[in-house]
Write an enzyme that holds these catalytic residues in place. Structure first.
Site, PDB file in Angstrom:
ATOM      1  N   ILE A   1       3.310  -2.459   3.623  1.00  0.00           N
ATOM      2  CA  ILE A   1       2.668  -2.782   2.393  1.00  0.00           C
ATOM      3  C   ILE A   1       2.823  -1.515   1.687  1.00  0.00           C
ATOM      4  O   ILE A   1       2.478  -1.690   0.371  1.00  0.00           O
ATOM      5  CB  ILE A   1       0.916  -2.684   2.600  1.00  0.00           C
TER       6      ILE A   1
ATOM      7  N   THR B   1     -14.423  -2.259   7.380  1.00  0.00           N
ATOM      8  CA  THR B   1     -15.024  -2.125   8.495  1.00  0.00           C
ATOM      9  C   THR B   1     -16.565  -1.540   8.001  1.00  0.00           C
ATOM     10  O   THR B   1     -16.547  -0.829   6.998  1.00  0.00           O
ATOM     11  CB  THR B   1     -14.455  -1.100   9.548  1.00  0.00           C
ATOM     12  N   ASP B   2     -17.550  -1.628   8.948  1.00  0.00           N
ATOM     13  CA  ASP B   2     -18.640  -0.909   9.075  1.00  0.00           C
ATOM     14  C   ASP B   2     -18.878   0.477   9.189  1.00  0.00           C
ATOM     15  O   ASP B   2     -19.651   1.258   8.929  1.00  0.00           O
ATOM     16  CB  ASP B   2     -20.101  -1.532   9.578  1.00  0.00           C
ATOM     17  N   GLU B   3     -17.515   0.928   9.842  1.00  0.00           N
ATOM     18  CA  GLU B   3     -17.655   2.413  10.065  1.00  0.00           C
ATOM     19  C   GLU B   3     -17.559   3.289   9.152  1.00  0.00           C
ATOM     20  O   GLU B   3     -17.481   4.461   9.447  1.00  0.00           O
ATOM     21  CB  GLU B   3     -16.600   2.313  11.314  1.00  0.00           C
TER      22      GLU B   3
ATOM     23  N   TYR C   1      -9.653   7.516  11.491  1.00  0.00           N
ATOM     24  CA  TYR C   1      -9.868   6.126  10.965  1.00  0.00           C
ATOM     25  C   TYR C   1     -10.721   5.771  10.172  1.00  0.00           C
ATOM     26  O   TYR C   1     -10.289   5.061   9.110  1.00  0.00           O
ATOM     27  CB  TYR C   1      -9.924   5.118  12.088  1.00  0.00           C
TER      28      TYR C   1
ATOM     29  N   LYS D   1     -10.194   4.463   6.120  1.00  0.00           N
ATOM     30  CA  LYS D   1     -10.597   3.193   5.384  1.00  0.00           C
ATOM     31  C   LYS D   1     -11.541   3.308   4.265  1.00  0.00           C
ATOM     32  O   LYS D   1     -11.524   2.279   3.346  1.00  0.00           O
ATOM     33  CB  LYS D   1     -11.388   2.336   6.508  1.00  0.00           C
TER      34      LYS D   1
ATOM     35  N   TYR E   1     -17.202   5.940  27.804  1.00  0.00           N
ATOM     36  CA  TYR E   1     -17.329   7.018  26.912  1.00  0.00           C
ATOM     37  C   TYR E   1     -18.636   7.590  27.062  1.00  0.00           C
ATOM     38  O   TYR E   1     -19.807   6.757  26.679  1.00  0.00           O
ATOM     39  CB  TYR E   1     -16.941   7.187  25.533  1.00  0.00           C
TER      40      TYR E   1
HETATM   41  P1  NAD Z   1      -4.814  -4.754  14.341  1.00  0.00           P
HETATM   42  O1  NAD Z   1      -4.584  -3.385  14.681  1.00  0.00           O
HETATM   43  O2  NAD Z   1      -5.058  -5.702  15.518  1.00  0.00           O
HETATM   44  O3  NAD Z   1      -3.797  -5.371  13.175  1.00  0.00           O
HETATM   45  C1  NAD Z   1      -3.274  -4.670  12.336  1.00  0.00           C
HETATM   46  C2  NAD Z   1      -1.958  -5.247  11.589  1.00  0.00           C
HETATM   47  O4  NAD Z   1      -1.523  -4.600  10.647  1.00  0.00           O
HETATM   48  C3  NAD Z   1      -1.057  -5.314  12.874  1.00  0.00           C
HETATM   49  O5  NAD Z   1      -0.176  -6.522  12.885  1.00  0.00           O
HETATM   50  C4  NAD Z   1       0.089  -4.263  12.308  1.00  0.00           C
HETATM   51  O6  NAD Z   1       1.423  -4.512  12.665  1.00  0.00           O
HETATM   52  C5  NAD Z   1      -0.141  -4.288  10.693  1.00  0.00           C
HETATM   53  N1  NAD Z   1       0.168  -3.166  10.022  1.00  0.00           N
HETATM   54  C6  NAD Z   1      -0.100  -1.847  10.313  1.00  0.00           C
HETATM   55  N2  NAD Z   1       0.543  -0.939   9.565  1.00  0.00           N
HETATM   56  C7  NAD Z   1       1.006  -1.884   8.535  1.00  0.00           C
HETATM   57  C8  NAD Z   1       1.914  -1.769   7.279  1.00  0.00           C
HETATM   58  N3  NAD Z   1       2.007  -0.288   6.800  1.00  0.00           N
HETATM   59  N4  NAD Z   1       2.190  -2.527   6.448  1.00  0.00           N
HETATM   60  C9  NAD Z   1       2.067  -4.025   7.056  1.00  0.00           C
HETATM   61  N5  NAD Z   1       1.465  -4.182   8.342  1.00  0.00           N
HETATM   62  C10 NAD Z   1       1.110  -3.266   9.012  1.00  0.00           C
HETATM   63  O7  NAD Z   1      -6.330  -4.432  13.646  1.00  0.00           O
HETATM   64  P2  NAD Z   1      -7.424  -5.723  13.427  1.00  0.00           P
HETATM   65  O8  NAD Z   1      -8.628  -5.321  14.587  1.00  0.00           O
HETATM   66  O9  NAD Z   1      -6.641  -6.999  13.419  1.00  0.00           O
HETATM   67  O10 NAD Z   1      -8.062  -5.235  12.079  1.00  0.00           O
HETATM   68  C11 NAD Z   1      -7.622  -6.006  10.905  1.00  0.00           C
HETATM   69  C12 NAD Z   1      -8.274  -5.239   9.620  1.00  0.00           C
HETATM   70  O11 NAD Z   1      -9.666  -5.621   9.799  1.00  0.00           O
HETATM   71  C13 NAD Z   1      -8.126  -3.534   9.578  1.00  0.00           C
HETATM   72  O12 NAD Z   1      -7.976  -3.488   8.319  1.00  0.00           O
HETATM   73  C14 NAD Z   1      -9.408  -3.011  10.052  1.00  0.00           C
HETATM   74  O13 NAD Z   1      -9.924  -1.978   9.639  1.00  0.00           O
HETATM   75  C15 NAD Z   1     -10.385  -4.083   9.731  1.00  0.00           C
HETATM   76  N6  NAD Z   1     -11.582  -4.251  10.597  1.00  0.00           N
HETATM   77  C16 NAD Z   1     -11.268  -4.470  12.066  1.00  0.00           C
HETATM   78  C17 NAD Z   1     -12.590  -4.764  12.734  1.00  0.00           C
HETATM   79  C18 NAD Z   1     -12.303  -4.889  14.373  1.00  0.00           C
HETATM   80  O14 NAD Z   1     -13.364  -4.976  14.982  1.00  0.00           O
HETATM   81  N7  NAD Z   1     -11.064  -5.118  14.915  1.00  0.00           N
HETATM   82  C19 NAD Z   1     -13.688  -4.754  12.266  1.00  0.00           C
HETATM   83  C20 NAD Z   1     -13.672  -4.764  10.769  1.00  0.00           C
HETATM   84  C21 NAD Z   1     -12.676  -4.579  10.131  1.00  0.00           C
HETATM   85  P1  TYD Z   2     -13.468   0.298  20.000  1.00  0.00           P
HETATM   86  O1  TYD Z   2     -13.439  -0.778  20.831  1.00  0.00           O
HETATM   87  O2  TYD Z   2     -12.526   1.380  20.116  1.00  0.00           O
HETATM   88  O3  TYD Z   2     -14.182   0.238  18.722  1.00  0.00           O
HETATM   89  P2  TYD Z   2     -14.896   1.127  17.647  1.00  0.00           P
HETATM   90  O4  TYD Z   2     -14.891   2.657  17.971  1.00  0.00           O
HETATM   91  O5  TYD Z   2     -13.795   0.798  16.467  1.00  0.00           O
HETATM   92  O6  TYD Z   2     -16.405   0.830  17.489  1.00  0.00           O
HETATM   93  O7  TYD Z   2     -14.799   1.123  20.974  1.00  0.00           O
HETATM   94  C1  TYD Z   2     -16.090   0.306  21.021  1.00  0.00           C
HETATM   95  C2  TYD Z   2     -17.168   1.333  21.673  1.00  0.00           C
HETATM   96  O8  TYD Z   2     -16.542   1.473  23.296  1.00  0.00           O
HETATM   97  C3  TYD Z   2     -17.061   2.667  20.998  1.00  0.00           C
HETATM   98  O9  TYD Z   2     -18.606   3.036  21.212  1.00  0.00           O
HETATM   99  C4  TYD Z   2     -16.415   3.329  22.084  1.00  0.00           C
HETATM  100  C5  TYD Z   2     -16.563   2.569  23.505  1.00  0.00           C
HETATM  101  N1  TYD Z   2     -15.486   2.651  24.322  1.00  0.00           N
HETATM  102  C6  TYD Z   2     -15.519   3.097  25.657  1.00  0.00           C
HETATM  103  O10 TYD Z   2     -16.453   3.499  26.005  1.00  0.00           O
HETATM  104  N2  TYD Z   2     -14.412   3.137  26.648  1.00  0.00           N
HETATM  105  C7  TYD Z   2     -13.041   2.789  26.011  1.00  0.00           C
HETATM  106  O11 TYD Z   2     -12.258   2.729  26.794  1.00  0.00           O
HETATM  107  C8  TYD Z   2     -12.993   2.387  24.694  1.00  0.00           C
HETATM  108  C9  TYD Z   2     -11.619   1.950  24.081  1.00  0.00           C
HETATM  109  C10 TYD Z   2     -14.103   2.325  23.877  1.00  0.00           C
END
Ligand code: NAD
Ligand code: TYD
Length: 365
Positions: free
Chosen positions: A63, A135-137, A160, A164, A217
């Protein structure tokens, strides 16, 4: 016929979103721009590419590569761009924050510049939209009570979430400064098919199956507000089609759980499926390990705005969707094997190695 460019569509949520959108909008075409980092897997959508080649195009790219993005925008003249592309794992951001700044901050800025330029050149079409998935983070940590609303002040704790937060600010600044029609969503923790097994739920599922230790953790009492990924995709589709540009929408499942309770539930679900009796209960594998630094205690979303304005609410109950997720991982061994590259194994060793001392970790950028 509408064309939507989805960035990061080879990752967890992007893969689910593309599948969902192609299904609910049979006239639409999707172009997936993904750099294929360790977290991206183009094979996630290989069946879609084979079944509907005229409706799905994959482009490998960053991107942050403005020239490539500009060419793609000129070729496709999309109705909308949905930005999922990001570095997304908190633990990795603690070890190597710069990759997060590069993609989440600079990459988003460059993508915004290219999209705004196309939008200006096309005469500022009123119906164009740029949806930024966040994200809510970004809101930081809650105490035992209260919820994040759209007006909660940003207070990110990890590299992270800070990256964001910066990207959200840039998106909003483009909206206010240039009138660029952008929307932002802030969602809670997702789970479901295709999630990379570094995140809590898939990591625990696979470790339970393989009878490896389950690293929890700290005291395991940190709370996350879990949302099934399909519910998230439905919310995003609603915001994309009916959200008001310039607005932010919080998305959450209303399923708050302490980590240790989620791990217990996963142990029980898998013990039942793998016929492990009480004497071999997977709970014996749980290990409380050194806490994550800056570990947010609790997240909880107030999703009232998206419910009121767009009529969205989650459809999947946590217990059922968690069981479906467990079954998906049990039934997708080859997918799991294919994403566990050498790089994945190095990460697991680095993050959970016996000699781990987080105070000693080195920046790897
Ligand atoms: P993910 O890590 O599984 O996927 C990220 C994707 O982005 C991958 O396919 C990677 O190859 C691609 N990518 C990374 N850097 C890139 C770049 N510079 N250019 C093009 N592509 C690139 O992440 P996810 O869990 O699917 O999350 C997707 C989005 O949603 C993120 O922006 C994340 O912050 C947001 N989000 C995730 C969660 C969650 O619980 N997973 C919750 C809320 C918001
Ligand atoms: P994670 O899936 O990494 O999401 P986020 O940190 O974005 O919320 O972790 C979810 C919760 O689980 C978080 O409180 C950290 C905890 N965690 C563990 O306790 N052990 C683990 O190995 C991982 C990856 C996460």
């Amino acid at each position: 016929m509408r064309t939507v460019i989805v960035t990061g569509g080879a990752g967890f949520i992007g893969t689910n979103f593309i599948r969902h959108l192609l299904e609910i909008r049979p006239q639409w075409r999707i172009v997936n721009l993904d750099a294929l980092t360790y977290a991206g897997n183009a094979a996630n959508l290989a069946d879609v590419a084979a079944r509907a080649p005229s409706r799905y195009r994959f482009v490998r790219g960053d991107i942050g590569d403005e020239a490539l993005v500009r060419t793609l925008l000129a070729e496709e003249t999309p109705w909308a761009v949905v930005n999922f592309a990001a570095e997304s794992h908190v633990d990795r951001s603690i070890v190597g924050p710069l990759a997060f700044v590069e993609t989440n901050v600079l990459g988003t800025a460059r993508l915004l510049l290219a999209c705004r330029r196309m939008w200006e050149e096309k005469g500022r079409p009123a119906d164009f939209r740029f949806l930024h998935v966040s994200t809510d983070e970004v809101f930081g940590s809650l105490g035992p009570a209260g919820h994040f609303t759209e007006t909660t002040a940003y207070d990110p704790s990890s590299p992270y979430s800070a990256s964001k937060a910066a990207s959200d600010h840039l998106v909003r600044a483009f909206q206010r400064t240039y009138g660029f029609p952008a929307l932002v969503t802030n969602c809670s923790n997702n789970y479901g098919p295709f999630q990379f097994p570094e995140k809590l739920i898939p990591l625990m599922i696979l470790n339970i199956i393989e009878e490896k230790e389950l690293p929890v953790y700290g005291d395991g009492r940190n709370v996350r507000d879990w949302l099934y990924v399909i519910d998230h995709c439905e919310a995003l589709a609603a915001v994309l089609e009916r959200g008001r540009p310039g607005e932010t929408y919080n998305i959450g499942g209303g399923a708050e759980r302490a980590n240790i309770d989620v791990v217990h539930q996963l142990c029980d679900l898998l013990d039942e499926r793998l016929q492990r009796g009480a004497e071999r209960s997977s709970r014996r594998l749980i290990r409380f390990v050194t806490d994550r630094p800056g570990h947010d205690r609790r997240y909880a979303i107030d999703a009232g705005k998206i419910q009121r304005e767009l009529g969205w609410r989650p459809r999947y109950a946590f217990a059922q969707a968690l069981a479906a997720t467990v079954d998906w991982y049990l039934n997708h061994g080859p997918w799991v094997d294919s994403v566990r590259s050498g790089e994945y194994r190095k990460w697991i060793d680095r993050n959970y190695g016996a000699a781990r001392d987080r105070a000693d970790t080195h920046e790897i950028d």
